[in-house]
Scaffold this active site. Structure first.
Site, short mmCIF file in Angstrom:
data_model
loop_
_atom_site.label_atom_id
_atom_site.label_comp_id
_atom_site.label_asym_id
_atom_site.label_seq_id
_atom_site.Cartn_x
_atom_site.Cartn_y
_atom_site.Cartn_z
N TYR A 137 0.79 -1.23 0.00
CA TYR A 137 0.00 0.00 0.00
C TYR A 137 0.83 1.29 0.00
O TYR A 137 0.27 2.38 -0.05
CB TYR A 137 -0.91 0.02 1.24
N LYS A 188 2.21 -15.20 3.16
CA LYS A 188 2.34 -16.02 1.94
C LYS A 188 3.83 -16.24 1.72
O LYS A 188 4.37 -16.01 0.63
CB LYS A 188 1.65 -15.28 0.78
N ASP A 221 -4.03 -18.31 1.80
CA ASP A 221 -5.04 -19.06 1.04
C ASP A 221 -5.71 -20.10 1.95
O ASP A 221 -6.94 -20.26 1.95
CB ASP A 221 -4.45 -19.69 -0.23
N ASP A 245 -6.95 -6.56 4.29
CA ASP A 245 -8.05 -5.93 3.56
C ASP A 245 -9.01 -7.02 3.07
O ASP A 245 -10.23 -6.93 3.24
CB ASP A 245 -7.48 -5.13 2.39
N ASP A 249 -13.01 -8.33 4.60
CA ASP A 249 -14.28 -8.37 3.85
C ASP A 249 -14.89 -9.77 3.91
O ASP A 249 -16.12 -9.91 4.01
CB ASP A 249 -14.08 -7.97 2.38
C1 IPM Z 1 -10.60 -0.50 3.18
C2 IPM Z 1 -10.60 -0.07 1.73
C3 IPM Z 1 -9.32 0.69 1.39
C4 IPM Z 1 -8.16 -0.26 1.65
C5 IPM Z 1 -9.26 1.24 -0.03
C6 IPM Z 1 -10.39 2.21 -0.29
C7 IPM Z 1 -7.95 1.90 -0.35
O1 IPM Z 1 -10.82 -1.16 0.90
O2 IPM Z 1 -10.49 0.37 4.06
O3 IPM Z 1 -10.72 -1.70 3.45
O4 IPM Z 1 -7.85 -1.12 0.81
O5 IPM Z 1 -7.58 -0.17 2.71
MN MN Z 2 -11.33 -2.99 1.99
#
Ligand code: IPM
Ligand code: MN
Ligand code: NAD
Length: 349
Positions: A137, A188, A221, A245, A249
């Site tokens: 990042y 990884k 993975d 990240d 999710d």
């Molecule tokens: C999050 C988002 C951000 C990230 C993006 C918008 C850059 O997906 O906060 O999870 O990847 O950190």
């Molecule tokens: Mn995200």
């Protein structure tokens, strides 16, 4: 002393959900006399398109000097495909304030929200600690012979000994502080031996200081697979920026989706930033359909970090009640709007 919170609604549904989460916070401020004050900043896509300004000069110094917390909605707008304003504002705050801990709790508040067969509240309760200041990042790299058939793209993945060690230590300390017994580090290193070999070697050292905690390693993975197969085996997961990240999710969906996933960006003892895990979901913006619960739970985490644990627990309890009673937006199967859900929560508080 009054603590000051900077509010950055941002873009899209970030504006909708922070408007409602702010009402919830103001309800608590008024009813319990909390010494908190909110100040809003209009940074986001509109300002960038209008004035070319993303994160204004001096903003980070202002936060360091004058604020105790920052509450952000979301950043991202289809009119800005480069995502420049989000990179400058969101990543600018994470990196600029050195908020190395991205804490993303995954807690199922009601079994009916879980997409996994036969899993209940007791099976899904873990925290993802995402390294938040390094990795892929950092924006190092570039393009050579851009736009030609010979184009080369380089995106560096930065891992420092100090950066890896401090997030691992934070994850172990969190486990110790909360009486948790399991920490899983994920990388990884089988494919990325240089960068993630450093994670392996640092983990081997750090875990020796926490012998009462059962620590293990999974390749990312395999971690993704195990989280779906048997989420109950996890209490604390610690990983790099990009994997955190993605895994957060995945975790969010196990608790009911991005509409209920909160997060904190911390550097202990300094001004920290709080935001729902979700983005600006442009297709839902301004339509009173976005789920405000992730933002409201984020206010809860922020209150805990600001020293108001009772109010934080109260928010989580009332959010769980709303879900149990079906006071929800369509993503959770309900038929109410963003505002109506928040109104119910304010009334209950
Ligand atoms: C999050 C988002 C951000 C990230 C993006 C918008 C850059 O997906 O906060 O999870 O990847 O950190
Ligand atoms: Mn995200
Ligand atoms: P997103 O999180 O905005 O939305 C993905 C999907 O999740 C939505 O289409 C919707 O179905 C659901 N969703 C998310 N939040 C919801 C809510 N509160 N209520 C109901 N449903 C919800 O992710 P995306 O579509 O990949 O990204 C859209 C924009 O947001 C992009 O510009 C992206 O870069 C940005 N983004 C910003 C952040 C952030 O500011 N922290 C995080 C993720 C994405």
């Amino acid at each position: 002393m009054t603590k000051r919170i900077a509010l950055i609604p941002g873009d899209g549904i970030g504006i909708d959900v922070t408007a409602e989460a702010t009402k919830v916070l103001n309800t608590l401020i008024a009813s319990r006399g909390l010494p908190l004050k909110l100040l809003a900043f209009d940074w986001g896509a509109e300002k960038y398109l209008r004035e070319g300004i993303t994160l204004p000069e001096g903003a980070l110094d202002m936060f360091r000097r004058e604020f105790d917390a920052i509450f952000i909605g979301a950043l991202g707008d289809p009119r800005i495909p480069s995502n420049q304003h989000a990179v400058d504002i969101l990543l600018g705050i994470r990196f600029g304030l050195d908020l190395y801990v991205n804490q993303r709790p995954v807690e199922l508040l009601d079994a009916k929200l879980c997409p996994l067969k036969d899993r209940t509240e007791k099976d899904i309760n873990f925290v993802v600690f995402r390294e938040n200041t390094e990795g892929a990042y950092v924006g190092m790299g570039g393009n050579f012979k851009r736009g030609t058939p010979d184009e080369i793209a380089v995106q560096e993945d930065i891992n420092t000994r100090k950066g890896v060690e401090r997030i691992l230590v934070y994850a172990f300390e969190y486990a110790r502080r909360h009486g948790l017994t399991k920490v899983c580090m994920s990388d990884k290193s089988n494919a990325l031996p240089h960068g993630h070999g450093l994670w392996q070697r640092t983990f081997a050292k750090v875990r020796e200081r926490y012998l009462e905690i059962e620590s293990r390693h999974l390749y990312v993975d395999a971690l993704a697979m195990q989280i779906v197969k048997n989420p109950g085996q996890f209490q604390v997961i610690v990983t790099c920026n990009m994997f955190g990240d993605i895994i957060s999710d995945l975790g969010a969906q196990l608790q009911g989706g991005l509409g209920v996933a909160p997060s904190a960006n911390l550097n202990p003892g300094r001004v920290s930033m709080f935001e729902p895990v979700h983005g600006s979901a442009p297709k839902y913006a301004g339509k009173n359909v976005a789920n405000p619960l992730a933002a409201i739970l984020t206010v809860g985490i922020m209150l805990e970090e600001l020293g108001f644990p009772e109010e934080s627990a109260r928010i989580e309890k009332v959010v769980a009640e709303a879900i149990h009673e079906g006071i929800t937006t369509p993503d959770l199967g309900g038929s109410l709007g963003t505002r109506e859900v928040a109104e119910w929560i304010c009334a209950r508080l």
